[in-house]
Scaffold this motif. Structure first.
Motif, PDB file in Angstrom:
ATOM      1  N   GLU A  31       0.827  -1.192   0.000  1.00 37.67           N
ATOM      2  CA  GLU A  31       0.000   0.000   0.000  1.00 37.67           C
ATOM      3  C   GLU A  31       0.869   1.252   0.000  1.00 37.67           C
ATOM      4  O   GLU A  31       2.092   1.174   0.138  1.00 37.67           O
ATOM      5  N   VAL A  32       0.212   2.387  -0.156  1.00 42.05           N
ATOM      6  CA  VAL A  32       0.893   3.673  -0.276  1.00 42.05           C
ATOM      7  C   VAL A  32       0.439   4.567   0.875  1.00 42.05           C
ATOM      8  O   VAL A  32      -0.704   4.477   1.325  1.00 42.05           O
ATOM      9  N   LEU A  33       1.335   5.421   1.325  1.00 45.85           N
ATOM     10  CA  LEU A  33       1.020   6.372   2.395  1.00 45.85           C
ATOM     11  C   LEU A  33       1.433   7.768   1.946  1.00 45.85           C
ATOM     12  O   LEU A  33       2.587   7.992   1.596  1.00 45.85           O
ATOM     13  N   ASP A  34       0.477   8.689   1.976  1.00 45.57           N
ATOM     14  CA  ASP A  34       0.743  10.093   1.669  1.00 45.57           C
ATOM     15  C   ASP A  34       0.612  10.872   2.966  1.00 45.57           C
ATOM     16  O   ASP A  34      -0.490  11.040   3.498  1.00 45.57           O
ATOM     17  N   MET A  35       1.735  11.342   3.488  1.00 48.23           N
ATOM     18  CA  MET A  35       1.748  12.080   4.749  1.00 48.23           C
ATOM     19  C   MET A  35       1.733  13.574   4.467  1.00 48.23           C
ATOM     20  O   MET A  35       2.733  14.147   4.050  1.00 48.23           O
ATOM     21  N   GLY A  36       0.577  14.170   4.669  1.00 50.78           N
ATOM     22  CA  GLY A  36       0.385  15.587   4.412  1.00 50.78           C
ATOM     23  C   GLY A  36      -0.538  15.799   3.219  1.00 50.78           C
ATOM     24  O   GLY A  36      -0.080  16.045   2.122  1.00 50.78           O
ATOM     25  N   LEU A  37      -1.838  15.679   3.431  1.00 49.29           N
ATOM     26  CA  LEU A  37      -2.800  15.796   2.335  1.00 49.29           C
ATOM     27  C   LEU A  37      -2.852  17.196   1.750  1.00 49.29           C
ATOM     28  O   LEU A  37      -2.857  17.356   0.535  1.00 49.29           O
ATOM     29  N   GLY A  38      -2.902  18.201   2.605  1.00 45.59           N
ATOM     30  CA  GLY A  38      -2.993  19.578   2.111  1.00 45.59           C
ATOM     31  C   GLY A  38      -4.163  19.744   1.165  1.00 45.59           C
ATOM     32  O   GLY A  38      -5.290  19.340   1.445  1.00 45.59           O
ATOM     33  N   ASN A  39      -3.912  20.310  -0.010  1.00 45.23           N
ATOM     34  CA  ASN A  39      -4.944  20.557  -1.012  1.00 45.23           C
ATOM     35  C   ASN A  39      -5.360  19.278  -1.737  1.00 45.23           C
ATOM     36  O   ASN A  39      -6.400  19.232  -2.371  1.00 45.23           O
ATOM     37  N   GLY A  40      -4.541  18.245  -1.664  1.00 41.63           N
ATOM     38  CA  GLY A  40      -4.875  16.967  -2.279  1.00 41.63           C
ATOM     39  C   GLY A  40      -4.239  16.704  -3.625  1.00 41.63           C
ATOM     40  O   GLY A  40      -4.498  15.679  -4.251  1.00 41.63           O
ATOM     41  N   ARG A  41      -3.381  17.602  -4.080  1.00 42.18           N
ATOM     42  CA  ARG A  41      -2.771  17.430  -5.406  1.00 42.18           C
ATOM     43  C   ARG A  41      -1.933  16.159  -5.493  1.00 42.18           C
ATOM     44  O   ARG A  41      -2.014  15.415  -6.464  1.00 42.18           O
ATOM     45  N   THR A  42      -1.113  15.907  -4.482  1.00 40.63           N
ATOM     46  CA  THR A  42      -0.257  14.724  -4.512  1.00 40.63           C
ATOM     47  C   THR A  42      -1.103  13.456  -4.434  1.00 40.63           C
ATOM     48  O   THR A  42      -0.871  12.499  -5.175  1.00 40.63           O
ATOM     49  N   TYR A  43      -2.082  13.454  -3.554  1.00 43.93           N
ATOM     50  CA  TYR A  43      -2.972  12.304  -3.452  1.00 43.93           C
ATOM     51  C   TYR A  43      -3.653  12.035  -4.793  1.00 43.93           C
ATOM     52  O   TYR A  43      -3.716  10.893  -5.256  1.00 43.93           O
ATOM     53  N   ASP A  44      -4.128  13.072  -5.439  1.00 39.59           N
ATOM     54  CA  ASP A  44      -4.782  12.926  -6.737  1.00 39.59           C
ATOM     55  C   ASP A  44      -3.816  12.313  -7.758  1.00 39.59           C
ATOM     56  O   ASP A  44      -4.182  11.432  -8.530  1.00 39.59           O
ATOM     57  N   HIS A  45      -2.571  12.763  -7.736  1.00 37.43           N
ATOM     58  CA  HIS A  45      -1.574  12.230  -8.669  1.00 37.43           C
ATOM     59  C   HIS A  45      -1.275  10.758  -8.356  1.00 37.43           C
ATOM     60  O   HIS A  45      -1.169   9.938  -9.272  1.00 37.43           O
ATOM     61  N   LEU A  46      -1.149  10.437  -7.084  1.00 30.52           N
ATOM     62  CA  LEU A  46      -0.887   9.049  -6.703  1.00 30.52           C
ATOM     63  C   LEU A  46      -2.018   8.127  -7.163  1.00 30.52           C
ATOM     64  O   LEU A  46      -1.771   7.018  -7.623  1.00 30.52           O
ATOM     65  N   ARG A  47      -3.268   8.595  -7.055  1.00 32.83           N
ATOM     66  CA  ARG A  47      -4.408   7.792  -7.539  1.00 32.83           C
ATOM     67  C   ARG A  47      -4.275   7.512  -9.030  1.00 32.83           C
ATOM     68  O   ARG A  47      -4.613   6.434  -9.500  1.00 32.83           O
ATOM     69  N   GLU A  48      -3.770   8.499  -9.741  1.00 37.37           N
ATOM     70  CA  GLU A  48      -3.646   8.360 -11.199  1.00 37.37           C
ATOM     71  C   GLU A  48      -2.522   7.409 -11.598  1.00 37.37           C
ATOM     72  O   GLU A  48      -2.681   6.590 -12.490  1.00 37.37           O
ATOM     73  N   VAL A  49      -1.360   7.530 -10.940  1.00 36.77           N
ATOM     74  CA  VAL A  49      -0.204   6.721 -11.355  1.00 36.77           C
ATOM     75  C   VAL A  49      -0.166   5.350 -10.680  1.00 36.77           C
ATOM     76  O   VAL A  49       0.594   4.487 -11.107  1.00 36.77           O
ATOM     77  N   LEU A  50      -0.969   5.154  -9.639  1.00 40.86           N
ATOM     78  CA  LEU A  50      -1.008   3.875  -8.935  1.00 40.86           C
ATOM     79  C   LEU A  50      -2.456   3.385  -8.790  1.00 40.86           C
ATOM     80  O   LEU A  50      -2.937   3.147  -7.670  1.00 40.86           O
ATOM     81  N   PRO A  51      -3.154   3.216  -9.895  1.00 36.92           N
ATOM     82  CA  PRO A  51      -4.550   2.776  -9.800  1.00 36.92           C
ATOM     83  C   PRO A  51      -4.624   1.376  -9.184  1.00 36.92           C
ATOM     84  O   PRO A  51      -3.761   0.535  -9.409  1.00 36.92           O
ATOM     85  N   GLY A  52      -5.624   1.183  -8.376  1.00 37.46           N
ATOM     86  CA  GLY A  52      -5.799  -0.128  -7.755  1.00 37.46           C
ATOM     87  C   GLY A  52      -5.054  -0.300  -6.441  1.00 37.46           C
ATOM     88  O   GLY A  52      -5.259  -1.299  -5.755  1.00 37.46           O
ATOM     89  N   ARG A  53      -4.191   0.631  -6.081  1.00 36.87           N
ATOM     90  CA  ARG A  53      -3.471   0.527  -4.800  1.00 36.87           C
ATOM     91  C   ARG A  53      -4.258   1.274  -3.722  1.00 36.87           C
ATOM     92  O   ARG A  53      -4.833   2.320  -3.974  1.00 36.87           O
ATOM     93  N   ARG A  54      -4.236   0.717  -2.534  1.00 35.80           N
ATOM     94  CA  ARG A  54      -4.806   1.455  -1.409  1.00 35.80           C
ATOM     95  C   ARG A  54      -3.832   2.567  -1.060  1.00 35.80           C
ATOM     96  O   ARG A  54      -2.627   2.334  -0.904  1.00 35.80           O
ATOM     97  N   ILE A  55      -4.360   3.771  -0.923  1.00 31.99           N
ATOM     98  CA  ILE A  55      -3.536   4.929  -0.580  1.00 31.99           C
ATOM     99  C   ILE A  55      -4.055   5.507   0.734  1.00 31.99           C
ATOM    100  O   ILE A  55      -5.148   6.076   0.794  1.00 31.99           O
ATOM    101  N   TRP A  56      -3.266   5.321   1.778  1.00 33.65           N
ATOM    102  CA  TRP A  56      -3.568   5.923   3.068  1.00 33.65           C
ATOM    103  C   TRP A  56      -3.148   7.384   3.006  1.00 33.65           C
ATOM    104  O   TRP A  56      -2.115   7.715   2.411  1.00 33.65           O
TER     105      TRP A  56
END
Length: 158
Positions: A31-56
């Motif tokens: 799984e993936v962990l994004d520490m520091g959501l902020g505006n969500g840009r990085t999380y959005d990018h991670l969803r795009e480049v890692l589809p199907g992975r759980r992203i905490w």
């Protein structure tokens, strides 16, 4: 360098680093962990480049763009220490972590990253990757993509 130019360099390095890391873990489970959501840009990018992975995702508060809101079950709201402890106790198999905590005061941000490093280590799978804007302790630093100047973004293998 202007603050705008500095921000553009940081965001470009962040994107290039995340793309590089996604390719590095392509054959690994976890799984993936994004520490520091902020505006969500990085999380959005991670969803795009890692589809199907759980992203905490963790942050003190949920204040991202509505299109970048993580599922409630994957959002850990609160201070980092108890949230990392919770992930560790659940045995979340984190293969890729992105560290983006900070207030913009270098000395304080570096101290926080050092303090959180042992807790981050507890959630990481052996051989996992960490991408960070701040120096972390106790991990093997590795070279990231050639497009990122040294010290702009840091890359670690666990």
């Amino acid at each position: 360098m202007s603050r705008l130019d500095s921000m553009l360099r940081r965001l470009t390095a962040q994107r290039d680093g995340l793309n590089w890391a996604a390719a590095q873990i392509e054959t690994l489970s976890g799984e993936v962990l994004d520490m520091g959501l902020g505006n969500g840009r990085t999380y959005d990018h991670l969803r795009e480049v890692l589809p199907g992975r759980r992203i905490w995702v963790m942050d003190r508060v949920l204040q991202c763009h509505p299109s970048c809101t993580p599922p409630e079950a994957d959002f850990l709201m609160g201070e980092a220490e108890p949230m990392l402890e919770r992930l560790a106790s659940q045995g979340a198999p984190i293969v890729l972590a992105h560290y983006d905590f900070g207030m913009g005061i270098k000395a304080e941000d570096v101290a926080e990253a050092a303090r959180l490093s042992p807790l981050i280590a507890r959630v990481m799978m052996p051989g996992g990757l960490i991408i960070s804007g701040q120096p972390l302790l106790g991990f093997a630093e590795i070279k990231g993509p050639d497009s990122i100047p040294p010290e702009r973004y840091l890359f670690y293998r666990t």
